[in-house]
Write a protein that holds these residues in place. Structure first.
Motif, PDB file in Angstrom:
ATOM      1  N   GLN A  22     -26.170  42.940 -85.710  1.00  0.00           N
ATOM      2  CA  GLN A  22     -27.360  43.371 -86.197  1.00  0.00           C
ATOM      3  C   GLN A  22     -28.478  42.226 -85.476  1.00  0.00           C
ATOM      4  OE1 GLN A  22     -27.104  44.984 -90.111  1.00  0.00           O
ATOM      5  NE2 GLN A  22     -25.057  45.186 -90.073  1.00  0.00           N
ATOM      6  N   HIS A  23     -28.080  41.405 -85.151  1.00  0.00           N
ATOM      7  CA  HIS A  23     -28.972  40.111 -84.733  1.00  0.00           C
ATOM      8  C   HIS A  23     -29.240  39.101 -85.752  1.00  0.00           C
ATOM      9  CE1 HIS A  23     -29.518  42.311 -80.929  1.00  0.00           C
ATOM     10  NE2 HIS A  23     -29.302  43.705 -81.355  1.00  0.00           N
ATOM     11  N   ILE A  24     -28.474  38.942 -86.547  1.00  0.00           N
ATOM     12  CA  ILE A  24     -28.920  38.027 -87.469  1.00  0.00           C
ATOM     13  C   ILE A  24     -27.743  37.021 -87.162  1.00  0.00           C
ATOM     14  CG2 ILE A  24     -28.055  37.634 -90.675  1.00  0.00           C
ATOM     15  CD1 ILE A  24     -27.720  40.518 -90.760  1.00  0.00           C
ATOM     16  N   THR A  25     -28.497  35.882 -86.875  1.00  0.00           N
ATOM     17  CA  THR A  25     -27.967  34.808 -86.405  1.00  0.00           C
ATOM     18  C   THR A  25     -27.097  33.942 -87.781  1.00  0.00           C
ATOM     19  OG1 THR A  25     -29.448  32.875 -87.386  1.00  0.00           O
ATOM     20  CG2 THR A  25     -30.235  34.056 -84.880  1.00  0.00           C
ATOM     21  N   PRO A  26     -26.393  32.780 -86.528  1.00  0.00           N
ATOM     22  CA  PRO A  26     -25.797  31.519 -87.649  1.00  0.00           C
ATOM     23  C   PRO A  26     -26.305  31.189 -88.965  1.00  0.00           C
ATOM     24  CG  PRO A  26     -24.835  31.505 -85.084  1.00  0.00           C
ATOM     25  CD  PRO A  26     -25.631  32.705 -85.323  1.00  0.00           C
ATOM     26  N   LEU A  27     -27.291  31.109 -89.143  1.00  0.00           N
ATOM     27  CA  LEU A  27     -28.019  30.115 -89.608  1.00  0.00           C
ATOM     28  C   LEU A  27     -27.811  30.514 -91.437  1.00  0.00           C
ATOM     29  CD1 LEU A  27     -31.307  28.472 -87.623  1.00  0.00           C
ATOM     30  CD2 LEU A  27     -29.005  27.404 -88.460  1.00  0.00           C
ATOM     31  N   ALA A  28     -27.988  32.292 -91.282  1.00  0.00           N
ATOM     32  CA  ALA A  28     -28.158  32.965 -92.636  1.00  0.00           C
ATOM     33  C   ALA A  28     -26.723  33.135 -93.122  1.00  0.00           C
ATOM     34  CB  ALA A  28     -28.040  34.445 -91.593  1.00  0.00           C
ATOM     35  N   PHE A  29     -26.397  32.302 -92.647  1.00  0.00           N
ATOM     36  CA  PHE A  29     -24.653  31.466 -93.333  1.00  0.00           C
ATOM     37  C   PHE A  29     -24.230  30.360 -93.650  1.00  0.00           C
ATOM     38  CE2 PHE A  29     -24.746  36.411 -91.936  1.00  0.00           C
ATOM     39  CZ  PHE A  29     -24.408  36.624 -93.083  1.00  0.00           C
ATOM     40  N   SER A  30     -25.824  29.327 -93.471  1.00  0.00           N
ATOM     41  CA  SER A  30     -25.001  28.251 -93.399  1.00  0.00           C
ATOM     42  C   SER A  30     -24.825  27.580 -94.430  1.00  0.00           C
ATOM     43  CB  SER A  30     -26.046  27.566 -92.610  1.00  0.00           C
ATOM     44  OG  SER A  30     -25.891  25.933 -91.654  1.00  0.00           O
ATOM     45  N   ALA A  31     -24.370  26.685 -95.096  1.00  0.00           N
ATOM     46  CA  ALA A  31     -24.949  25.975 -96.312  1.00  0.00           C
ATOM     47  C   ALA A  31     -25.357  24.793 -95.853  1.00  0.00           C
ATOM     48  CB  ALA A  31     -23.068  25.730 -96.558  1.00  0.00           C
TER      49      ALA A  31
ATOM     50  N   ALA B 279     -35.518  25.534 -83.495  1.00  0.00           N
ATOM     51  CA  ALA B 279     -36.285  25.845 -82.959  1.00  0.00           C
ATOM     52  C   ALA B 279     -35.370  26.100 -81.733  1.00  0.00           C
ATOM     53  CB  ALA B 279     -37.517  24.856 -82.212  1.00  0.00           C
ATOM     54  N   VAL B 280     -34.703  24.727 -81.204  1.00  0.00           N
ATOM     55  CA  VAL B 280     -33.855  24.655 -79.879  1.00  0.00           C
ATOM     56  C   VAL B 280     -32.622  26.019 -80.262  1.00  0.00           C
ATOM     57  CG1 VAL B 280     -32.142  23.913 -78.415  1.00  0.00           C
ATOM     58  CG2 VAL B 280     -33.931  22.934 -79.205  1.00  0.00           C
ATOM     59  N   LEU B 281     -32.405  26.301 -81.409  1.00  0.00           N
ATOM     60  CA  LEU B 281     -31.364  26.801 -82.392  1.00  0.00           C
ATOM     61  C   LEU B 281     -31.459  28.059 -81.952  1.00  0.00           C
ATOM     62  CD1 LEU B 281     -29.422  25.193 -84.503  1.00  0.00           C
ATOM     63  CD2 LEU B 281     -28.803  25.289 -81.937  1.00  0.00           C
ATOM     64  N   GLU B 282     -32.235  28.408 -82.742  1.00  0.00           N
ATOM     65  CA  GLU B 282     -33.548  29.954 -82.273  1.00  0.00           C
ATOM     66  C   GLU B 282     -33.714  30.461 -81.191  1.00  0.00           C
ATOM     67  OE1 GLU B 282     -36.514  29.712 -85.337  1.00  0.00           O
ATOM     68  OE2 GLU B 282     -35.424  29.377 -87.530  1.00  0.00           O
ATOM     69  N   ARG B 283     -34.256  29.564 -79.985  1.00  0.00           N
ATOM     70  CA  ARG B 283     -33.837  29.815 -79.275  1.00  0.00           C
ATOM     71  C   ARG B 283     -32.378  30.622 -78.279  1.00  0.00           C
ATOM     72  NH1 ARG B 283     -38.101  27.756 -74.748  1.00  0.00           N
ATOM     73  NH2 ARG B 283     -37.399  29.681 -73.814  1.00  0.00           N
ATOM     74  N   CYS B 284     -31.766  29.626 -78.561  1.00  0.00           N
ATOM     75  CA  CYS B 284     -30.141  30.098 -78.134  1.00  0.00           C
ATOM     76  C   CYS B 284     -30.075  31.430 -78.582  1.00  0.00           C
ATOM     77  CB  CYS B 284     -28.957  28.722 -78.465  1.00  0.00           C
ATOM     78  SG  CYS B 284     -29.951  26.853 -77.410  1.00  0.00           S
TER      79      CYS B 284
END
Length: 109
Positions: free
Chosen positions: A65-74, A84-89
């Protein structure tokens, strides 16, 4: 699926949902995985750590569903520019991800 689930890009796990696509590793899928590895090194937290250990199918669905790992980050990433680098990756489409050389350049800046 190729590789370990937590570092797999959407195009690598999508064949689980859409059998007409093939599962081919590319430089873009490696860039996704590098983003995952950089996140884990900076936060000392495994990807999807907030999910139960048996959440295999949930993780597949999240990535599809294109949800990045950041959505589940504590653990938020507090280093300027790294987010910004992570989001581009983790761009959902491989063509939108930077090359590995660009990732190195962005991380070196």
């Amino acid at each position: 699926m190729a590789g370990s689930l937590n570092w797999s890009s959407p195009e690598l796990i999508r064949p689980w949902f859409h059998t007409e696509e093939s599962c081919v590793k590319t430089q873009a899928s490696d860039v996704w995985a590098i983003g995952c590895t950089v996140y884990e090194l900076l936060t000392e937290e495994a990807l999807y750590a907030s999910l139960p250990p048996n959440a295999f199918l949930k993780i597949l669905g999240i990535i599809d569903q294109h949800i990045t790992p950041l959505a589940f980050s504590a653990q938020p990433v507090h280093i300027p520019g790294i987010l910004a680098v992570l989001e581009r990756c983790w761009a959902p489409h491989p063509a939108e991800r930077p090359s590995m050389a660009e990732v190195v350049e962005m991380l070196s800046a």
